[in-house]
Design an enzyme around this catalytic site. Sequence first.
Site, PDB file in Angstrom:
ATOM      1  CE  LYS A 277      32.904 -27.071   5.621  1.00 37.59           C
ATOM      2  NZ  LYS A 277      32.272 -26.786   6.910  1.00 37.59           N
ATOM      3  NE  ARG A 352      33.022 -16.833  11.506  1.00 39.13           N
ATOM      4  CZ  ARG A 352      32.588 -17.582  12.512  1.00 39.13           C
ATOM      5  NH1 ARG A 352      32.982 -17.335  13.750  1.00 39.13           N
ATOM      6  NH2 ARG A 352      31.755 -18.577  12.279  1.00 39.13           N
TER       7      ARG A 352
END
Length: 516
Positions: A277, A352
């Site tokens: 990020k 996920r």
Amino acid sequence: MTRLHAVTDLDSVLADPARHDALVVVAHDLPAVAHPLISRAFATASAVDAQAAHAISLVPSADAPGGRVILAPTGPVLRDHDDVRRYTEAAQAGVRRARDAGARAPLVVLAPPPADDRHRNAARVAALAAIGGLWEPLEAREALGASAEPVASIGFSVLDGAFGEADAAWVEAVDAGMRLARDLAGTDPERMAPPKFAQYCVDAFRETSVNVSVNSDQDALRRDYPLLSAVARASLEVERHRPCVVRLEYAPQGTVERTLLFAGKGLTYDTGGADLKTDGHMAGMSRDKGGAAAVAGFVLAVARLGLTGVKVIAELGVVRNSIGPDSFVADEIIRSHAGVRVRIGNTDAEGRLVLADLLSHLREDALQATAPRLFSVATLTGHANRAVGPYNIALDNGPARTAGVAESLSKQGDQWGDPFEVSRLRREDYDFVAPRSRADDLLSCNNLPSSATPRGHQFPMAFLAIASGLDRHGTDASQPLAFTHIDIGGSGVEGGDWQHGRPSARPVVAMLAALT
């Protein structure tokens, strides 16, 4: 922790000046409130302030506890777009104003809400907001002691008497769960690194009937939670960052009528991994454990309430997605616990992966359970915030849609000020994660941010269903299993401010109302 008690004889309590030190009035129509003390306070305020019926104000009053009345109007509540959150906002603002004025034991009085179905739970909603609105971060409480949360108790009364000790006990039990959720979600990534997150859960459930187990055996995790372990791979060099799975089990007294099984995403910090990020987007990623936090809070509330008929099993994947020489990377193919070969598309789509292995284990539990329903709860996608703003999102698989699970969350969420939007899983979502070659069975993600991807909050559920093996339990299967995915990427912190916003503890209340 602030305590709450019901006040059923308002006038006798008001006559005892030692009981409380401020009067907070929450009302949708202040001019119509008939109680003499409140009427005088409103008359005093409106004589000098034309906005007294619409804005919060503090009014000196010799007759009031502590010599002060805080008027906290809700504003309009009956327009088409109004909902019970008006009471949440007014109660929080009123109690915080009393605290800031120096009150340590305020008395909150709620004028009866309109006889409208939207406000049937307004008293409990307002009481929960009043006590929860005084929460301060764990770091502040540990550094400053009792002065961080100076209000010791709140009295709560409804002018028509419709709030008793049973209501107060319910509010305190639910607030305990929400407080745990806020602490786990909102605390900094070192204070709530995986082992400390696990220990905080152990301590929180110590006086309850919930069985807590912590799996921190790295060899066992690599074997039984291979996707989760891949996410955590770069964290293993630092002992205090090593992953664990926290399992919570609540068994009710008497017969089990239904079983709720939860997977919670507990990313104690998300750097993005190898797909790092950048441009300031890493700040706030200590809140990426909000899903696991909400699940833990839900279980604590269930236990404190002593709910019957419902068994709860939860697995929390508590992991740090670090960056380092051993980071997992895009293009790797990793076999999930369910035996599905997953090709990594983007290491910043790590949640996920964690959830898929948890769900696979819970799937095995569900096959032996009474009337099972499975859930995943996660701050999973930025697309959730882009799509629906500050609302929870619920998506059902076929059996859950038949059972109306997401619709029930939406209906009850509206009633309790914890609203949901219902989204749908479509065939395009399965197409999106389909394999591109015979080398793998499933693609985890594309290489764009979810907020820049069409159906960015929907297709991850298709991934979860396949990677966990739940796609084998749809409506066409011999053993259908209801599965609902809950994305709180837009609702997990207030105001959408992941770095500085208060953790919302959502969707604890809606899940309690809809599922138990």
